[in-house]
Design an enzyme around this catalytic site. Structure first.
Site, short mmCIF file in Angstrom:
data_model
loop_
_atom_site.label_atom_id
_atom_site.label_comp_id
_atom_site.label_asym_id
_atom_site.label_seq_id
_atom_site.Cartn_x
_atom_site.Cartn_y
_atom_site.Cartn_z
N GLU A 227 0.77 -1.11 -0.10
CA GLU A 227 0.18 0.07 -0.07
C GLU A 227 0.92 1.24 0.18
O GLU A 227 1.91 1.42 0.90
CB GLU A 227 -0.80 0.18 1.22
CG GLU A 227 -1.91 -0.93 1.37
CD GLU A 227 -2.84 -0.49 2.78
OE1 GLU A 227 -2.56 0.43 3.34
OE2 GLU A 227 -3.45 -1.70 3.17
N GLU B 122 -13.63 5.21 0.61
CA GLU B 122 -14.42 4.14 1.09
C GLU B 122 -15.33 4.71 2.55
O GLU B 122 -14.45 5.15 3.43
CB GLU B 122 -13.65 3.04 1.59
CG GLU B 122 -13.04 2.25 0.59
CD GLU B 122 -11.79 1.33 0.95
OE1 GLU B 122 -12.00 0.10 1.45
OE2 GLU B 122 -10.65 1.52 0.41
N LYS C 262 -14.90 3.46 6.37
CA LYS C 262 -13.76 3.07 7.24
C LYS C 262 -13.90 4.03 8.48
O LYS C 262 -14.24 5.33 8.46
CB LYS C 262 -12.81 3.64 6.21
CG LYS C 262 -12.36 2.61 5.10
CD LYS C 262 -10.76 2.61 4.68
CE LYS C 262 -10.13 1.59 5.60
NZ LYS C 262 -8.75 1.16 4.96
N GLU D 126 -8.92 8.63 6.48
CA GLU D 126 -9.42 7.43 6.15
C GLU D 126 -10.25 7.13 5.07
O GLU D 126 -10.29 6.16 4.26
CB GLU D 126 -9.48 6.49 7.30
CG GLU D 126 -8.50 6.38 8.29
CD GLU D 126 -7.38 5.44 7.71
OE1 GLU D 126 -7.95 4.50 7.00
OE2 GLU D 126 -6.26 5.67 8.08
#
Ligand SMILES: *[C@@H]1O[C@H](CO)[C@@H](O)[C@H](O)[C@H]1NC(C)=O
Ligand SMILES: *[C@@H]1O[C@H](CO)[C@@H](O)[C@H](O)[C@H]1NC(C)=O
Ligand SMILES: *[C@@H]1O[C@H](CO)[C@@H](O)[C@H](O)[C@H]1NC(C)=O
Length: 375
Positions: free
Chosen positions: A264, A318, A321, A327
């Site tokens: 990542e 997303e 999260k 995030e």
């Protein structure tokens, strides 16, 4: 005339370095902690639209693996953290492969299994001893099926498992992890040839200390660089420095033939007020410059000729999260499929590299022919 020849030949020799350009291949993390993502069938074309041919999942979602059958996209799939414990039993590992891999592979090309995500930076210390036995059993299950050469087995690590990362040569793993957990995993990886997987986020270092860390250095912009005084190597970006601190930490435990895979890396396009640097503009610059960097350079200052795969985080914003606002804003795409910002991914696309080489080779060949003609 002689000088012209020498110059043109020199162009040929320096220009046609295939290895010098086979630096990295690019993948994308397809995270799905959201309730508003497009169906996998739409995701196929979204990933193809940015010429990326590798994707990483955090599970073995049957719908995704079914949908990506016969596409040009290969997958890293994952054993979920909650499933690690059961895999201490070889029979469970055998059946995990039967259920989660065999129905899809090779029509859906699976290239690796990530056994647990960032376990050694979690507070759930009970899971720490579960990682290696699960890796070994998953690997043995693949060996029994003759698939161990097609599908690698590793686990991903947070950068937080390093107790020291600067200067890069001082890189070391947390004392509590190094000998008891990381070293046996390195021993396994050195036997199987699978890479050590690290999640590297220069953003975290910047956000934690924006007054000390230079934004240009973390964003791969022009800067004077930072010298590692113990070996004289100069670093022009934090990404390389982070990777070399991992190489150093691995080397300190006695392993020098283990490669790294960046499982990542990314930059959020939005954050809370106290998350300095989390802007669309910085996220765009980070990705554009990372790609430039990966397309131009081989390896890192410490491992100049190493090549490694890099998986961007992440495909989508997303919304489910937890944690700070950042995030939920790492995506290259909004859930409706539109881009959060523009980045030219064609730089690292396999086709583009080939074209680049051919153009270069052609001009080089022409150059040499001209030289001969002039002579
Ligand atoms: C790495 O080195 C060790 C010995 O130090 C050797 O046993 C192992 O086969 C090597 N692994 C690879 C992938 O070359
Ligand atoms: C940052 O700001 C958010 C939102 O205002 C707050 O919840 C969080 O506790 C702050 N974090 C720190 C480390 O101060
Ligand atoms: C890396 O490759 C270059 C060019 O081929 C070579 O000169 C150099 O010695 C290599 N360095 C290492 C550390 O292998």
């Amino acid at each position: 005339m002689k000088i012209v020849t020498v110059l043109l030949l020199l162009t040929f020799y320096t220009g046609s370095g295939f290895r010098a350009h086979a630096a990295a291949s690019l993948g994308i993390n397809y995270g799905k902690v959201a309730d508003n993502l497009p169906a996998p069938a739409e995701v196929v074309s979204i990933i193809q639209s940015i010429s990326i041919t590798k994707a990483k999942l955090y599970d073995t979602d049957p719908l995704v693996l079914k949908t990506f059958r016969n596409t040009d996209i290969s997958f890293l799939v994952a054993v979920r953290n909650e499933d690690l414990g059961n895999l201490a039993d070889q029979k469970v590992a055998d059946s995990w492969i039967q259920v989660n891999i065999l129905p899809y592979h090779p029509d859906t090309h699976i290239i690796g299994i990530v056994v647990g995500n960032e376990i050694f930076s979690s507070d759930d210390t009970g899971k720490w001893p579960q990682v290696l036995p699960a890796m070994v059993n998953i690997y043995q299950a693949l060996v029994a099926l003759g698939l161990d050469n097609q599908i690698m087995v590793s686990t991903t690590h947070s950068f937080a498992i390093l107790s020291s990362s600067f200067p890069p040569s001082s890189g070391a793993f947390e004392e509590s992890l190094a000998n008891s957990y990381i070293k046996p995993i390195l021993s396994f990886l050195s036997t199987t040839g699978a890479p050590f997987m690290i999640n590297a986020y220069p953003f975290f270092a910047y956000k934690d200390n924006p007054s000390e860390v230079s934004l240009g250095y973390v964003l791969f912009e022009q800067n004077d660089g930072v010298v590692d005084s113990s070996n004289g190597l100069r670093y022009y970006n934090m990404f390389d420095a982070q990777l070399d601190s991992v190489y150093s930490a691995i080397s300190k435990l006695g392993y020098n033939n283990i490669s790294i895979l960046v499982s990542e890396t990314g930059w959020p396009s939005q954050g809370d007020n106290n998350e300095t640097g989390a802007t669309i503009q910085n996220a765009q610059i980070y990705h554009a410059n990372l790609l430039q960097h990966l397309s131009k350079t081989t390896g890192t200052p410490l491992k100049p000729n190493s090549s490694f795969d890099v998986y961007l985080f992440a495909l989508f914003n997303e919304d489910k999260k937890n944690g700070p606002t950042s995030e939920r804003h790492y995506g290259l795409f909004y859930p409706d499929g539109s881009k959060v910002y523009n980045v030219d991914f064609s730089l690292l696309a396999a086709g583009a590299l080939l074209k680049w080489h051919c153009t270069l080779l052609l001009s080089c060949t022409l150059g040499v022919m001209m030289a001969l003609f002039i002579l």
